[in-house]
Design a protein around this motif. Structure first.
Motif, mmCIF file in Angstrom:
data_model
loop_
_atom_site.group_PDB
_atom_site.id
_atom_site.type_symbol
_atom_site.label_atom_id
_atom_site.label_comp_id
_atom_site.label_asym_id
_atom_site.label_seq_id
_atom_site.Cartn_x
_atom_site.Cartn_y
_atom_site.Cartn_z
ATOM 1 N N SER A 5 -6.753 15.094 -0.229
ATOM 2 C CA SER A 5 -7.839 14.124 -0.119
ATOM 3 C C SER A 5 -9.034 14.628 -0.898
ATOM 4 O O SER A 5 -9.227 15.841 -1.084
ATOM 5 C CB SER A 5 -8.234 13.892 1.343
ATOM 6 O OG SER A 5 -8.933 15.010 1.866
ATOM 7 N N ARG A 35 -3.664 6.068 -3.216
ATOM 8 C CA ARG A 35 -3.939 5.701 -1.833
ATOM 9 C C ARG A 35 -2.741 4.990 -1.225
ATOM 10 O O ARG A 35 -2.167 4.072 -1.805
ATOM 11 C CB ARG A 35 -5.185 4.817 -1.747
ATOM 12 C CG ARG A 35 -5.606 4.495 -0.307
ATOM 13 C CD ARG A 35 -7.022 4.011 -0.249
ATOM 14 N NE ARG A 35 -7.959 5.050 -0.669
ATOM 15 C CZ ARG A 35 -8.332 6.054 0.100
ATOM 16 N NH1 ARG A 35 -7.816 6.197 1.316
ATOM 17 N NH2 ARG A 35 -9.202 6.934 -0.352
ATOM 18 N N THR A 36 -2.365 5.448 -0.006
ATOM 19 C CA THR A 36 -1.300 4.813 0.779
ATOM 20 C C THR A 36 -1.861 4.544 2.164
ATOM 21 O O THR A 36 -1.913 5.432 3.010
ATOM 22 C CB THR A 36 -0.062 5.730 0.880
ATOM 23 O OG1 THR A 36 0.357 6.107 -0.425
ATOM 24 C CG2 THR A 36 1.074 5.013 1.598
ATOM 25 N N GLY A 37 -2.317 3.314 2.391
ATOM 26 C CA GLY A 37 -2.994 3.019 3.657
ATOM 27 C C GLY A 37 -4.309 3.779 3.730
ATOM 28 O O GLY A 37 -5.165 3.684 2.848
ATOM 29 N N ARG A 38 -4.465 4.595 4.768
ATOM 30 C CA ARG A 38 -5.686 5.370 4.946
ATOM 31 C C ARG A 38 -5.570 6.784 4.386
ATOM 32 O O ARG A 38 -6.494 7.574 4.487
ATOM 33 C CB ARG A 38 -6.042 5.451 6.431
ATOM 34 C CG ARG A 38 -6.396 4.103 7.047
ATOM 35 C CD ARG A 38 -6.837 4.282 8.493
ATOM 36 N NE ARG A 38 -7.236 3.012 9.092
ATOM 37 C CZ ARG A 38 -7.690 2.872 10.334
ATOM 38 N NH1 ARG A 38 -7.769 3.953 11.113
ATOM 39 N NH2 ARG A 38 -8.030 1.694 10.801
ATOM 40 N N THR A 39 -4.434 7.132 3.830
ATOM 41 C CA THR A 39 -4.230 8.475 3.291
ATOM 42 C C THR A 39 -3.948 8.410 1.795
ATOM 43 O O THR A 39 -3.774 7.320 1.228
ATOM 44 C CB THR A 39 -3.051 9.172 3.997
ATOM 45 O OG1 THR A 39 -1.848 8.431 3.755
ATOM 46 C CG2 THR A 39 -3.303 9.254 5.500
#
Length: 305
Positions: free
Chosen positions: A19, A52-56
């Motif tokens: 992140s 980005r994959t969803g919130r991660t």
């Protein structure tokens, strides 16, 4: 093309933390600054690095492929630029990842963390659980130190035996084995057993030892941690065979510790790391502290394969 070595540090942090915020915190820069570094990396490599994959955020196939190489290059650059720099623990800021067996974390982890905080308050320890399958975390640079009963076999991994312990029997205080005299191999085999195995195995070296005496046992369940096994034993007439180093945790309310009536060799505990850290002063310092913490607690353990 002119290269900026700061981008190598940024890429290493992004790939390890997964992140922008985590990488920024690790390198002590602002999130916008790290976001700009990610943008430069994307333009330089022609790859998105993290998506980005969803919130991660998930690393791209390219990022996964170069992660180990990037980490090794960064370590080499640091070694070249500062080969003789003395280790200043008071100002050292670093995060170490340790994959230890769960009982070793409970037994020696607190002592290690206390020593680290006293000597190097800027150092953080990240203990992670063992996987149900063997993973190349040490070789990929994802794990700094492992501690368990397995000795690595590949030549690029170092291993040092730092402790060993004998096994004992753990049962609830009302278990029939706590009454009626000495615990014999026959009485031990006749009881119902619960095994500890991160891979879910129902048999281990104990069955071989019993077979040599013409005995067999009945295993009713397998659980991944000793803490879970002790919880089962508190509520039923189940027997857990555990390393003696865990008896402090086992000797809680409702549990009794009995001698094991079998002749088993002591179980070792190995401290393992990748050879890339052999001359890393900070890593060597942590190894010394870990070695001391594990030896003082006699934290040997037998990890079920």
């Amino acid at each position: 093309m002119q290269l900026d070595l700061n981008l190598l540090s940024a890429l290493d942090a992004l790939l390890e933390e997964g992140s922008v915020a985590g990488a920024a915190e690790r390198l002590h820069v602002t999130a916008p600054a790290m976001s700009r570094s990610l943008g430069r990396l994307r333009r330089t490599t022609g790859d998105q690095i993290l998506v980005r994959t969803g919130r991660t955020m998930t690393p791209t196939p390219y990022a996964i492929a170069v992660r180990e190489q990037v980490h090794e290059l960064l370590q080499e650059v640091r070694g070249v630029l500062a080969p003789s720099r003395e280790l200043d623990l008071a100002t050292l800021e670093r995060t170490f990842t340790l994959r230890w067996h769960d009982s070793l974390i409970s037994l020696a982890g607190p002592a290690l963390l206390t020593a680290v905080r006293e000597q190097a308050p800027g150092v953080r320890l990240r203990f992670i659980a063992e996987s149900a399958t063997d993973t190349p975390g040490l070789r990929r640079g994802e794990v700094d130190l492992e501690a368990n009963a397995s000795r690595p076999t590949t030549p690029d991994l170092r291993a040092e035996k730092v402790a060993e312990t004998h096994h004992v029997v753990v049962v609830r205080r009302e278990h029939p084995l706590t009454r009626g005299g000495a615990v014999t191999a026959e009485r031990y085999a006749a009881a119902e057993h619960i095994t500890v195995s991160r891979r879910g195995r129902l048999d281990n070296a104990l069955d071989e030892a019993l077979a040599s005496l013409g005995l067999t046992r009945r295993v009713v369940a397998a659980v991944p941690t000793e803490a879970a096994a002790f919880a089962f034993a508190r509520d039923a007439d189940l027997l857990v065979t555990a390393p003696g180093s865990t008896t402090a945790a086992a000797a809680g309310p409702g549990l009794a510790v009995l001698p094991l009536p079998l002749d088993l060799p002591p179980a070792p505990v190995y401290l393992s790391w990748h050879q890339r850290y052999d001359t890393d002063r900070a890593h060597a310092w942590l190894r010394d502290l870990a070695r001391t913490a594990l030896a003082r607690r006699r934290g040997g353990d037998r990890i079920e394969a």
